[in-house]
Scaffold this motif. Structure first.
Motif, PDB file in Angstrom:
ATOM      1  N   ASP A 204       0.695  -1.711   0.205  1.00 33.05           N
ATOM      2  CA  ASP A 204      -0.192   0.439  -0.133  1.00 33.05           C
ATOM      3  C   ASP A 204       0.680   1.397  -0.222  1.00 33.05           C
ATOM      4  OD1 ASP A 204      -1.962  -1.447   2.523  1.00 33.05           O
ATOM      5  OD2 ASP A 204      -2.551  -1.615   0.282  1.00 33.05           O
ATOM      6  N   VAL A 205       1.635   1.324   0.317  1.00 30.01           N
ATOM      7  CA  VAL A 205       3.023   2.435   0.648  1.00 30.01           C
ATOM      8  C   VAL A 205       4.145   1.872   1.177  1.00 30.01           C
ATOM      9  CG1 VAL A 205       3.043   2.582   3.224  1.00 30.01           C
ATOM     10  CG2 VAL A 205       2.808   4.644   1.919  1.00 30.01           C
ATOM     11  N   LEU A 206       5.441   3.139  -0.024  1.00 23.68           N
ATOM     12  CA  LEU A 206       6.811   2.499   0.382  1.00 23.68           C
ATOM     13  C   LEU A 206       7.585   3.540   1.257  1.00 23.68           C
ATOM     14  CD1 LEU A 206       7.798   2.208  -3.628  1.00 23.68           C
ATOM     15  CD2 LEU A 206       7.321  -0.177  -2.219  1.00 23.68           C
ATOM     16  N   LEU A 207       8.595   2.381   1.829  1.00 24.09           N
ATOM     17  CA  LEU A 207       9.155   3.350   2.946  1.00 24.09           C
ATOM     18  C   LEU A 207      10.128   3.261   2.171  1.00 24.09           C
ATOM     19  CD1 LEU A 207       9.403   4.908   5.464  1.00 24.09           C
ATOM     20  CD2 LEU A 207       9.573   2.620   6.521  1.00 24.09           C
ATOM     21  N   LEU A 208      11.160   4.029   2.360  1.00 22.50           N
ATOM     22  CA  LEU A 208      12.161   4.707   1.554  1.00 22.50           C
ATOM     23  C   LEU A 208      13.299   5.363   2.640  1.00 22.50           C
ATOM     24  CD1 LEU A 208      14.296   4.472  -1.609  1.00 22.50           C
ATOM     25  CD2 LEU A 208      13.906   7.267  -1.308  1.00 22.50           C
ATOM     26  N   THR A 209      14.531   4.141   3.482  1.00 25.53           N
ATOM     27  CA  THR A 209      14.890   4.783   4.994  1.00 25.53           C
ATOM     28  C   THR A 209      16.168   3.924   4.486  1.00 25.53           C
ATOM     29  OG1 THR A 209      14.468   5.083   6.979  1.00 25.53           O
ATOM     30  CG2 THR A 209      13.987   2.628   6.037  1.00 25.53           C
ATOM     31  N   ARG A 210      17.283   4.684   5.296  1.00 23.91           N
ATOM     32  CA  ARG A 210      18.446   4.773   5.784  1.00 23.91           C
ATOM     33  C   ARG A 210      18.864   5.248   7.499  1.00 23.91           C
ATOM     34  NH1 ARG A 210      23.552   5.081   4.157  1.00 23.91           N
ATOM     35  NH2 ARG A 210      23.877   6.051   6.547  1.00 23.91           N
ATOM     36  N   GLY A 211      20.023   4.718   7.921  1.00 26.76           N
ATOM     37  CA  GLY A 211      20.158   5.763   9.346  1.00 26.76           C
ATOM     38  C   GLY A 211      21.008   7.127   8.543  1.00 26.76           C
ATOM     39  N   GLY A 212      21.343   7.456  10.085  1.00 25.19           N
ATOM     40  CA  GLY A 212      22.103   9.000   9.486  1.00 25.19           C
ATOM     41  C   GLY A 212      24.073   8.463   9.273  1.00 25.19           C
ATOM     42  N   GLY A 213      24.324   9.648   8.858  1.00 28.03           N
ATOM     43  CA  GLY A 213      25.530   9.801   8.555  1.00 28.03           C
ATOM     44  C   GLY A 213      26.124  11.567   7.493  1.00 28.03           C
ATOM     45  N   SER A 214      27.420  11.370   7.039  1.00 29.44           N
ATOM     46  CA  SER A 214      27.362  12.920   6.604  1.00 29.44           C
ATOM     47  C   SER A 214      27.301  12.975   5.372  1.00 29.44           C
ATOM     48  CB  SER A 214      29.250  12.208   6.394  1.00 29.44           C
ATOM     49  OG  SER A 214      29.264  11.252   5.331  1.00 29.44           O
ATOM     50  N   LEU A 215      27.351  13.902   4.791  1.00 31.49           N
ATOM     51  CA  LEU A 215      26.795  14.791   3.181  1.00 31.49           C
ATOM     52  C   LEU A 215      27.434  12.919   1.872  1.00 31.49           C
ATOM     53  CD1 LEU A 215      25.058  16.587   1.524  1.00 31.49           C
ATOM     54  CD2 LEU A 215      27.161  17.636   1.768  1.00 31.49           C
ATOM     55  N   GLU A 216      28.724  12.853   2.495  1.00 31.74           N
ATOM     56  CA  GLU A 216      29.168  11.463   1.499  1.00 31.74           C
ATOM     57  C   GLU A 216      28.037  10.298   1.071  1.00 31.74           C
ATOM     58  OE1 GLU A 216      32.091  14.838   1.777  1.00 31.74           O
ATOM     59  OE2 GLU A 216      30.668  13.214   2.905  1.00 31.74           O
ATOM     60  N   ASP A 217      27.379  10.252   2.726  1.00 29.05           N
ATOM     61  CA  ASP A 217      27.159   9.492   3.477  1.00 29.05           C
ATOM     62  C   ASP A 217      26.031   8.569   2.213  1.00 29.05           C
ATOM     63  OD1 ASP A 217      28.880   8.250   6.348  1.00 29.05           O
ATOM     64  OD2 ASP A 217      29.663   8.080   4.152  1.00 29.05           O
ATOM     65  N   LEU A 218      24.730   9.519   2.000  1.00 23.98           N
ATOM     66  CA  LEU A 218      23.472   9.884   2.427  1.00 23.98           C
ATOM     67  C   LEU A 218      23.038  10.374   0.753  1.00 23.98           C
ATOM     68  CD1 LEU A 218      21.997  11.599   5.196  1.00 23.98           C
ATOM     69  CD2 LEU A 218      22.442   9.097   5.205  1.00 23.98           C
ATOM     70  N   TRP A 219      24.763  10.629   0.059  1.00 23.55           N
ATOM     71  CA  TRP A 219      24.252  11.593  -1.664  1.00 23.55           C
ATOM     72  C   TRP A 219      24.203  10.223  -2.558  1.00 23.55           C
ATOM     73  CZ3 TRP A 219      24.949  15.759  -2.392  1.00 23.55           C
ATOM     74  CH2 TRP A 219      25.456  16.285  -4.225  1.00 23.55           C
ATOM     75  N   CYS A 220      23.905   8.827  -2.164  1.00 20.53           N
ATOM     76  CA  CYS A 220      22.909   7.578  -3.249  1.00 20.53           C
ATOM     77  C   CYS A 220      21.774   8.910  -3.090  1.00 20.53           C
ATOM     78  CB  CYS A 220      23.225   6.645  -2.650  1.00 20.53           C
ATOM     79  SG  CYS A 220      21.987   6.491  -1.472  1.00 20.53           S
ATOM     80  N   PHE A 221      21.136   9.287  -2.739  1.00 22.95           N
ATOM     81  CA  PHE A 221      19.863   9.636  -1.831  1.00 22.95           C
ATOM     82  C   PHE A 221      19.127  11.388  -2.845  1.00 22.95           C
ATOM     83  CE2 PHE A 221      17.604   6.358   0.210  1.00 22.95           C
ATOM     84  CZ  PHE A 221      18.227   5.837   1.344  1.00 22.95           C
ATOM     85  N   ASN A 222      19.744  11.491  -2.912  1.00 18.63           N
ATOM     86  CA  ASN A 222      20.745  12.889  -4.482  1.00 18.63           C
ATOM     87  C   ASN A 222      20.287  12.553  -5.687  1.00 18.63           C
ATOM     88  OD1 ASN A 222      20.049  14.316  -1.294  1.00 18.63           O
ATOM     89  ND2 ASN A 222      22.989  14.233  -1.229  1.00 18.63           N
ATOM     90  N   ASP A 223      20.318  11.729  -6.202  1.00 23.35           N
ATOM     91  CA  ASP A 223      20.752  11.609  -7.736  1.00 23.35           C
ATOM     92  C   ASP A 223      19.282  11.238  -7.961  1.00 23.35           C
ATOM     93  OD1 ASP A 223      19.725   8.908  -9.393  1.00 23.35           O
ATOM     94  OD2 ASP A 223      21.911   9.632 -10.232  1.00 23.35           O
TER      95      ASP A 223
END
Length: 455
Positions: A204-223
């Motif tokens: 019914d719904v999708l949850l796109l998630t991961r834990g915290g990190g630096s800007l470089e760690d989270l960069w894949c979610f800025n694609d």
């Protein structure tokens, strides 16, 4: 053939050198405004005035830069020749020498700064296309029985989400779409998982998630490709990337953003706190609307600052400060050259006298030489004092014409609520609120009555 006839003053404008430099400086500042650029620092100099002067270069070109002390005091990194930096600056012209230069207002390390700049550029691009608009956000289904989770199967985020769902509503079925959430392969795997979930259409719904990190760690979610896939997803998407202070492009495009993975699990499940969940969703919408309004105000403020910048007294003060630094440096160099020449002359005389060995003449000439040295030192001291007094008079004259000096004598400048300078009593009406700028602050006043001498 050379034409000796002077130009026709009725058809051509004849500039003086100073007027030409003023016109070129205004043209540069009015056309470009603020720009960002990256390069390597060289020829770095920090004189006693506190201002910085250096050259910013790459493999093919270079440009002179000046960063005044009111701006460089906010720099958080050590700056030296050879340092790769990212700067925000304004193209300008140093009128006394006719030198093209940059007035640097902000400086940071090039690595993190470029990532942040890329993030802001993509954010601005997608916002302009409407991908963040609230009218495209879909509400979550009233009854959520199956939740799809796109995340790492071994990450702490999955454990947090499953714990919250088990505590709040154990009947909710969970389907995990495993993927990497960090590294070069992560954007492609996230995109594949999102497309697979939409193709299977089993939740019914999708949850796109991961834990915290630096800007470089989270960069894949800025694609960008991932962001567009989230926007076109047939299934509603809740994004919970990082901690509460972390924001990614996926957060802005998703139908709903949660501060943490645990908060996302609460949003997609029901319990006695259902009313609080609705309030949180309303707060999220209010926050997005407020943030959009704030961005509009910031853009308007930046536009007004660019228009006012060429007329700001601080720019004139900066020009005078740079000119004072140049004069002080030339005076020091001149004095040093004169002293070196006198010392060399003294050494030559001593060598000549040593060769001839004239006893009494040596003593007489030595006394004469000492007198000349004393006279020269007194003359150099007097010249240095004259130059310092001249520089002080120039600084004092500049201070006398400063608007801030006028304010310090008890005057003030009044502005309307829209920011216009009040030049006539007819500009305001009773009951209006005005802002009075003083030398040491500002006052807000309400007009009780107004009258004009013309009336």
């Amino acid at each position: 053939m050379f034409n000796s006839t002077p130009p026709d003053s009725g058809s051509q404008t004849i500039y003086s050198v100073s007027k030409l430099n003023v016109a070129v400086r205004r043209l540069l500042e009015g056309h470009f405004g603020q720009i960002w650029l990256v390069g390597e620092v060289s020829n770095f100099s920090a004189p006693a005035s506190g201002h910085w002067y250096f050259t910013l270069k790459d493999e093919r070109a270079q440009v002179r830069c000046a960063m005044f002390k009111n701006a460089n005091r906010n720099v958080q990194i050590p700056v030296a020749s050879g340092k790769q930096v990212l700067v925000r600056a304004k193209p300008a012209l140093y009128e006394p020498r006719g030198d093209y230069q940059l007035i640097v207002e902000h400086l940071e390390d090039a690595g993190v700064g470029l990532l942040q700049q890329q993030f802001e550029a993509l954010k601005t691009k997608l916002a302009a296309e409407g991908l963040f608009a609230s009218e495209h956000k879909r509400a979550l289904p009233e009854q959520i029985r199956k939740v799809g989770i796109i995340t790492s199967p071994t990450g702490a985020a999955l454990h947090d989400v499953l714990s919250v769902l088990a505590r709040r509503d154990p009947s909710v079925e969970v389907i995990v779409y495993p993927t990497q959430v960090q590294g070069e392969n992560a954007p492609g795997q996230l995109l594949m998982a999102l497309n697979d979930a939409n193709r299977r259409n089993e939740v019914d719904v999708l949850l796109l998630t991961r834990g915290g990190g630096s800007l470089e760690d989270l960069w894949c979610f800025n694609d960008e490709t991932l962001a567009r896939a989230v926007f076109t997803s047939r299934l509603p998407v809740v994004a919970a990337v990082g901690h509460e202070v972390d924001f990614s492009i996926a957060d802005f495009v998703a139908d709903l953003r949660a501060a943490t993975p645990s908060a996302a699990a609460e949003l997609v499940s029901r319990d006695r706190s259902h009313l609080r969940q609705q309030q949180q969703q309303m707060a999220q919408r209010l926050w997005r609307a407020w943030r959009s309004y704030l961005q509009q105000l910031q853009q308007q403020q930046s536009y007004l600052q660019q228009r006012l910048q060429p007329l700001h007294p601080q720019q004139q003060l900066q020009q005078q400060q740079q000119r004072l630094d140049d004069n002080r440096l030339r005076l020091q160099q001149s004095w040093q050259r004169a002293l070196t020449l006198k010392q060399q002359h003294q050494q030559n005389l001593q060598q000549r006298l040593w060769q001839k060995q004239p006893g009494k003449d040596v003593q007489r000439l030595d006394e004469k030489l000492q007198g000349l040295i004393q006279r020269q030192q007194r003359a150099m001291t007097q010249l240095l004092q004259q130059k310092q007094q001249q520089a002080a008079r120039h600084a004092h004259a500049l201070q006398l014409v400063s608007p801030l000096e006028t304010l310090s004598r008890g005057y003030s400048i009044s502005f309307t609520e829209s920011g216009e300078v009040i030049k006539s009593a007819g500009q305001v009406k009773p009951g209006a609120t005005i802002r009075n700028k003083l030398a040491d602050g500002e006052l807000l006043s309400q007009v009780i009555s107004s009258s004009s001498e013309k009336n």
